[in-house]
Scaffold this motif. Structure first.
Motif, PDB file in Angstrom:
ATOM      1  N   LYS A 198     -13.149  -7.566   0.525  1.00  0.00           N
ATOM      2  CA  LYS A 198     -11.791  -7.102   0.224  1.00  0.00           C
ATOM      3  C   LYS A 198     -11.152  -6.465   1.456  1.00  0.00           C
ATOM      4  O   LYS A 198      -9.965  -6.690   1.739  1.00  0.00           O
ATOM      5  CB  LYS A 198     -11.816  -6.105  -0.925  1.00  0.00           C
ATOM      6  N   ILE A 199     -11.934  -5.669   2.182  1.00  0.00           N
ATOM      7  CA  ILE A 199     -11.432  -5.043   3.406  1.00  0.00           C
ATOM      8  C   ILE A 199     -11.047  -6.101   4.430  1.00  0.00           C
ATOM      9  O   ILE A 199     -10.011  -6.006   5.102  1.00  0.00           O
ATOM     10  CB  ILE A 199     -12.492  -4.083   3.989  1.00  0.00           C
ATOM     11  N   LYS A 215      -7.795  -7.883   3.345  1.00  0.00           N
ATOM     12  CA  LYS A 215      -6.659  -6.968   3.465  1.00  0.00           C
ATOM     13  C   LYS A 215      -6.226  -6.780   4.910  1.00  0.00           C
ATOM     14  O   LYS A 215      -5.027  -6.649   5.205  1.00  0.00           O
ATOM     15  CB  LYS A 215      -7.021  -5.617   2.851  1.00  0.00           C
ATOM     16  N   ASN A 216      -7.192  -6.785   5.836  1.00  0.00           N
ATOM     17  CA  ASN A 216      -6.898  -6.511   7.242  1.00  0.00           C
ATOM     18  C   ASN A 216      -6.817  -7.765   8.105  1.00  0.00           C
ATOM     19  O   ASN A 216      -6.815  -7.680   9.331  1.00  0.00           O
ATOM     20  CB  ASN A 216      -7.963  -5.565   7.813  1.00  0.00           C
ATOM     21  N   ASN A 217      -6.754  -8.926   7.464  1.00  0.00           N
ATOM     22  CA  ASN A 217      -6.620 -10.197   8.186  1.00  0.00           C
ATOM     23  C   ASN A 217      -7.716 -10.394   9.231  1.00  0.00           C
ATOM     24  O   ASN A 217      -7.466 -10.800  10.372  1.00  0.00           O
ATOM     25  CB  ASN A 217      -5.239 -10.282   8.857  1.00  0.00           C
ATOM     26  N   HIS A 267      -9.407 -17.638   3.094  1.00  0.00           N
ATOM     27  CA  HIS A 267      -8.748 -16.857   4.145  1.00  0.00           C
ATOM     28  C   HIS A 267      -9.299 -17.168   5.538  1.00  0.00           C
ATOM     29  O   HIS A 267      -9.005 -16.438   6.496  1.00  0.00           O
ATOM     30  CB  HIS A 267      -8.885 -15.362   3.843  1.00  0.00           C
TER      31      HIS A 267
END
Length: 264
Positions: A57-58, A61-63, A97
């Motif tokens: 998740k981190i 969220k931080n690409n 992603h």
């Protein structure tokens, strides 16, 4: 920065040829039909011990483009890995992603660039530190002069901050000075038993029940600090990458211990 340049740098520091036969370090391939693009540009890197749902998740969220882990994310074939519902979801998120994963495990332990050597030299009056174990997974530490068990315990815990270090009666009752000891981070029980160790001082992360019994019966003084003792890996990799690739954003995430002491 191209992925291949980062991987070449890491392989120079921690060569994959040093990896244990059973290990699965390196670029983690969780797509059967395709392989990662080594020329892929890397702008953000996240370093951690383990790739968990929280870490994923981190990263999203931080690409993050690349996650570097201590423990391999893929340790068996993909069919077995996907039996874990959470891991199956993580793999999907990584693919969606375009996040790559690279692991540095036993080749880190066997490398002379392992930060553990420096940490031990700074904490103890060392005479010699050399690789130890069937796969060079640990270290044999010989001291210039003997130290008390109390000094030993206090300084080991300073190196590896932990919540509840465990010991056995052999170490708890020991009064003889310590002239040398062994360190195997993570789960060192296999090394303990396979090397048929007796009458030694042994530092590790965690042990199975039968390994505790083996140690007690064979007069092995144990100090078990928890698997989280390996958190120094994260700080070390972050510092190396920041110094070598200043144009890349390097993030870190310390391990959240997946258990706690239950108080009634």
């Amino acid at each position: 920065m191209e992925l291949v340049k980062i991987l070449k740098y890491l392989d120079k520091k921690f060569p994959q040829k040093l990896m244990a036969k059973w290990d699965h370090s390196g670029l983690q391939n969780f797509q059967i039909k395709t392989h990662p693009n080594l020329d892929q540009p890397i702008e953000k890197v996240l370093v951690c011990l383990d790739l968990t749902k929280e870490i994923a998740k981190i990263a999203v969220k931080n690409n993050i483009n690349l996650i570097i882990t201590r423990h391999p994310f893929i340790f068996t074939d993909l069919k077995n890995e996907n039996l874990n519902p959470s891991k199956k979801k993580i793999i999907k998120d990584l693919i969606d992603h375009n996040i790559l994963v690279f692991s540095i495990h036993t080749n880190y332990d066997a490398s002379p660039h392992n930060l553990l050597i420096t940490m031990l030299e700074e904490a103890f009056p060392t005479r010699q530190i050399k690789n130890f174990g069937l796969e060079k997974e640990g270290y044999e530490v010989k001291l210039k002069q003997a130290i008390t068990p109390k000094f030993f315990r206090e300084n080991i815990v300073k190196i590896f901050p932990t919540l509840k270090p465990l010991t056995n009666q052999v170490l708890a009752k020991r009064v003889e000075p310590i002239k040398e000891f062994l360190v195997v981070t993570g789960s060192g029980g296999d090394t303990l038993v396979n090397k048929q160790l007796t009458d030694v001082v042994f530092v590790t992360g965690d042990l199975k029940w039968h390994e505790w019994l083996y140690a007690q019966d064979n007069q092995v003084a144990i100090l078990a600090l928890g698997h989280e003792m390996e958190n120094y890996f994260v700080k070390h990799l972050v510092n190396l990458l920041k110094n070598s690739f200043p144009e890349v954003t390097i993030m870190e995430s310390s391990m959240n211990i997946p258990y706690q002491v239950y108080s009634l």
